[in-house]
Design an enzyme around this catalytic site. Structure first.
Site, PDB file in Angstrom:
ATOM      1  N   ASP A 191       0.848  -1.204   0.000  1.00 56.96           N
ATOM      2  CA  ASP A 191       0.000   0.000   0.000  1.00 56.96           C
ATOM      3  C   ASP A 191       0.876   1.244   0.000  1.00 56.96           C
ATOM      4  OD1 ASP A 191      -1.928   1.934   0.388  1.00 56.96           O
ATOM      5  OD2 ASP A 191      -2.123   1.535   2.543  1.00 56.96           O
TER       6      ASP A 191
ATOM      7  N   ASN B 260      -0.304   4.560  -0.213  1.00 52.38           N
ATOM      8  CA  ASN B 260      -0.893   5.828   0.248  1.00 52.38           C
ATOM      9  C   ASN B 260      -1.609   5.741   1.593  1.00 52.38           C
ATOM     10  OD1 ASN B 260      -3.036   4.336  -0.562  1.00 52.38           O
ATOM     11  ND2 ASN B 260      -3.989   5.926  -1.817  1.00 52.38           N
TER      12      ASN B 260
ATOM     13  N   ASP C 229      -4.861 -10.356 -15.669  1.00 51.22           N
ATOM     14  CA  ASP C 229      -5.904 -11.340 -15.443  1.00 51.22           C
ATOM     15  C   ASP C 229      -7.069 -10.976 -16.360  1.00 51.22           C
ATOM     16  OD1 ASP C 229      -7.412 -13.386 -14.104  1.00 51.22           O
ATOM     17  OD2 ASP C 229      -6.213 -12.973 -12.310  1.00 51.22           O
TER      18      ASP C 229
ATOM     19  N   ASP D 228      -9.145 -16.252 -16.482  1.00 53.13           N
ATOM     20  CA  ASP D 228      -9.976 -16.739 -15.389  1.00 53.13           C
ATOM     21  C   ASP D 228     -11.025 -17.738 -15.882  1.00 53.13           C
ATOM     22  OD1 ASP D 228     -10.553 -16.139 -12.493  1.00 53.13           O
ATOM     23  OD2 ASP D 228     -12.536 -15.731 -13.315  1.00 53.13           O
TER      24      ASP D 228
ATOM     25  N   GLU E 249      -6.920 -20.635 -16.800  1.00 54.77           N
ATOM     26  CA  GLU E 249      -7.336 -21.308 -15.574  1.00 54.77           C
ATOM     27  C   GLU E 249      -8.457 -22.254 -15.989  1.00 54.77           C
ATOM     28  OE1 GLU E 249      -9.120 -20.542 -11.124  1.00 54.77           O
ATOM     29  OE2 GLU E 249      -9.948 -19.562 -12.874  1.00 54.77           O
TER      30      GLU E 249
ATOM     31  N   HIS F 278      -3.901 -17.253  -5.282  1.00 55.40           N
ATOM     32  CA  HIS F 278      -4.814 -16.530  -4.392  1.00 55.40           C
ATOM     33  C   HIS F 278      -6.047 -17.344  -4.003  1.00 55.40           C
ATOM     34  CE1 HIS F 278      -6.510 -16.245  -8.315  1.00 55.40           C
ATOM     35  NE2 HIS F 278      -7.623 -15.730  -7.833  1.00 55.40           N
ATOM     36  N   ASP F 279      -6.204 -18.527  -4.582  1.00 51.49           N
ATOM     37  CA  ASP F 279      -7.352 -19.376  -4.248  1.00 51.49           C
ATOM     38  C   ASP F 279      -6.946 -20.581  -3.402  1.00 51.49           C
ATOM     39  OD1 ASP F 279      -9.099 -17.816  -5.802  1.00 51.49           O
ATOM     40  OD2 ASP F 279      -8.705 -19.005  -7.606  1.00 51.49           O
TER      41      ASP F 279
HETATM   42  C1  GLC Z   1     -11.272 -17.945 -10.508  1.00 47.59           C
HETATM   43  C2  GLC Z   1     -10.471 -17.024  -9.635  1.00 47.59           C
HETATM   44  C3  GLC Z   1     -11.194 -16.851  -8.338  1.00 47.59           C
HETATM   45  C4  GLC Z   1     -12.540 -16.226  -8.626  1.00 47.59           C
HETATM   46  C5  GLC Z   1     -13.326 -17.038  -9.656  1.00 47.59           C
HETATM   47  C6  GLC Z   1     -14.454 -16.244 -10.210  1.00 47.59           C
HETATM   48  O1  GLC Z   1     -11.356 -19.216  -9.986  1.00 47.59           O
HETATM   49  O2  GLC Z   1      -9.171 -17.504  -9.489  1.00 47.59           O
HETATM   50  O3  GLC Z   1     -10.470 -16.081  -7.424  1.00 47.59           O
HETATM   51  O4  GLC Z   1     -13.276 -16.133  -7.447  1.00 47.59           O
HETATM   52  O5  GLC Z   1     -12.537 -17.414 -10.753  1.00 47.59           O
HETATM   53  O6  GLC Z   1     -13.976 -15.207 -11.018  1.00 47.59           O
HETATM   54 CA    CA Z   2      -3.560   2.153  -1.183  1.00 46.53          CA
END
Ligand code: GLC
Ligand code: CA
Length: 559
Positions: free
Chosen positions: A24, A26, A101, A202, A259, A335-336
């Site tokens: 971050d 700011n 993404d 995605d 993905e 992140h999942d």
């Molecule tokens: C993918 C992403 C996930 C998101 C989902 C819906 O699996 O990695 O974080 O919630 O798609 O977009």
């Molecule tokens: Ca910020």
């Protein structure tokens, strides 16, 4: 010579940034683009080639940016388009590429197209989404959304339901409509013209739906049906991606990774075929979704520790199955997913560093393009969730409400145990930069709790310690850059009967790389290195023993 065409993205290592939790600049407590720009020296030092940025587009953040309301604008909290352009230019100066993404299975319900679409049945945008009449006075199918509850939402205005495979604020786009494809491809070309270096796509395996919309087999909760057979790898998915390839991807020197929820080995060979008619590579989920071997409490939720032989069998199948036919991607974390050292390794203080290095060795010596998720490079661990109030992720919160509160089929304690083990929130706690307040992530109040172990586990501490996980990753990455055998060598499994040791070899142009790793905290039998002349290129131990690997020991010898 290797069987595959040489491509820059096959030789690269990718680093994933979840911008909200990275840095971050700011003091508003939310990571942002200028924060990323300020950390490029760190990433260059690590040696990665590419950043995959989780979504930075305008979004109401129902699913933290995976619900996009404007594809050509930057999320207000993350900065401006000028900040983006500067970040891209600075990254390129640091020899780092940027991959965006691409979330085009669905948009936000606040996207202009959907706002129009829901107005009336004859609105020009109506067919941008998937609208259906009620069936016997209820949802058109029994499908359950990925985030609990029905995958259909009734809309009063027109008396029809729309499909949302994820949250009701993420309506699915109708890819059958050529106008939707035109819009998506225009938008992609626009970003490519800006100079970005690729796309992570995605849930791209879900863009083509089975047009007969049948009910699915009943799921664990006894209410809803499984939509996956009718939305994953659907009838026209390859046709759509080939069109995307012709109209966008083939015009630029970019990398793509899909993905691919529900992807099988056979399907992956089509998506990521060597001829390059669709995508560069795909993510499969067999070793992450399948880690529990079905010992789940409900749905995806489980807390059983994974067994190495099971993970090995899955990964080896993919390694040998794709060989020469399609390119693979390699990841433990994103992140999942929960944190790899907690899930597959051992995050107890005496084992954390050793086991994190061991897991990194197993992954980075395989064939495919490796991905590192922010914080993985110095061994960030899972979080502990004492109550559902500690959670942020829509998937976890909805599951709690459905199974614990409404249906009462799982007790609270069990659900929280599952969250500690596999919740997506484990990956989303702020990046631990140093031991100052809020782990150096922000000078304000962080949007999400910082893991209390930040005093010991942080990037600054890792940079000071020559034996840290950070420098081990740095070495793995630089070895890949200087040894074609790590990129293109043929994979062959070894010691497949061992309960403790994951071993394999790679071969190229008459040379062999032998890799072995002990996944346990006991010594394990392994004679692969006894009497083997060659150069040890990396190991997490300085001294070795004959006939065994020490706890969490990993060794790689080139001969
Ligand atoms: C993918 C992403 C996930 C998101 C989902 C819906 O699996 O990695 O974080 O919630 O798609 O977009
Ligand atoms: Ca910020």
């Amino acid at each position: 010579m290797s069987a595959e065409k040489h491509m820059w993205w096959k030789e690269a290592v990718i680093y994933q940034i979840y911008p909200r939790s990275f840095s971050d600049s700011n003091g508003d407590g939310i990571g942002d683009l200028n924060g990323i720009t300020s950390r490029l020296d760190y990433l260059e030092k690590l040696g990665i080639d590419v950043i995959w940025l989780s979504p930075v587009y305008q979004s109401p953040n129902d699913d933290n940016g995976y619900d996009i309301s404007d594809y050509r604008d930057i999320m207000t909290e993350f900065g401006t388009m000028e900040d983006f352009d500067r970040m891209l230019a600075e990254a390129h100066k640091h020899h780092i590429k940027i991959v965006m993404d691409l979330v085009v299975n669905h948009t936000s319900d606040e996207h202009r197209w959907f706002v129009e679409s829901r107005k009336s049945k004859d609105n020009p945008y109506r067919d941008y989404y998937i609208w259906k009449d009620p069936k016997d006075g209820r949802e058109p199918t029994n499908w359950e959304s990925c985030f609990s509850g029905s995958a259909w939402k009734y809309d009063e205005t027109t008396g029809q339901y729309y499909l949302h495979c994820f949250s009701p604020k993420q309506p699915d786009l109708n890819w059958e409509n050529p106008k939707v494809r035109d819009e998506v491809f225009d938008m992609m070309n626009w970003w490519c013209e800006k100079g970005i270096d690729g796309f992570r796509m995605d849930v791209i395996s879900m863009i083509s739906k089975e047009q007969s919309y049948p009910d699915g087999p009943l799921k664990d909760d006894g209410i809803y049906g499984d939509m996956f057979p009718y939305v994953c790898n659907g009838p026209r998915v390859h046709e759509f991606l080939q069109e995307m390839n012709r109209r966008v991807l083939s015009k630029y020197d970019i990398m793509t990774v899909g993905e691919a929820a529900g992807v099988t080995l056979e399907e992956a060979k089509k998506y990521a075929n060597e001829e390059g008619t669709e995508l560069g590579m795909v993510f499969h989920f067999e070793h992450t979704d399948g880690a529990s071997e079905g010992r789940n409490v409900i749905g995806k939720w489980n807390y059983q520790p994974p067994r190495m032989p099971h993970i090995r069998q899955i990964l080896n199948k993919w390694q040998t199955g794709l060989e020469g036919k399609a390119w693979g991607s390699l990841y433990w974390d994103n992140h999942d997913q929960p944190r790899v050292v907690s899930r597959f390794g051992n995050d107890a203080p005496q084992w954390r560093v050793l086991s994190a290095k061991m897991l990194a060795t197993v992954l980075h010596m395989m064939k495919g393009t490796p991905y590192v998720y922010q914080g993985e490079e110095f061994g960030m661990t899972n979080m502990h969730f004492a109550s559902v109030e500690d959670c942020n992720d829509i998937e976890a919160v909805n599951a709690y409400n459905q199974y614990v509160v409404e249906q009462k089929i799982v007790d609270e304690e069990t659900m929280l145990k599952c969250f500690d083990a596999v919740s997506r929130d484990n990956a989303r706690t702020p990046m631990q930069w140093d031991d100052s307040e809020n782990a150096g992530f922000t000078s304000g109040k962080p949007w999400f709790t910082v893991n209390p172990n930040y005093k010991e586990i942080n990037a600054a501490a890792a940079l000071k310690d020559p034996d840290s996980i950070f420098y081990y990753y740095q070495k793995l990455i630089s070895l890949r850059h200087s040894n074609p055998i790590i990129v293109y060598g043929q994979f062959r499994p070894l010691l497949e009967d061992s309960e403790s040791v994951y071993a394999y070899e790679r071969t190229l142009d008459g040379r062999t790389l032998t890799v072995a790793a002990n996944w346990t905290e006991q010594e394990a039998a392994c004679d692969l290195f006894d009497g083997l002349a060659g150069e040890e290129i990396i190991s997490n131990y300085k001294e070795h023993k004959t006939g065994v690997l020490q706890p969490y020991e990993a060794r790689v010898v080139l001969h």
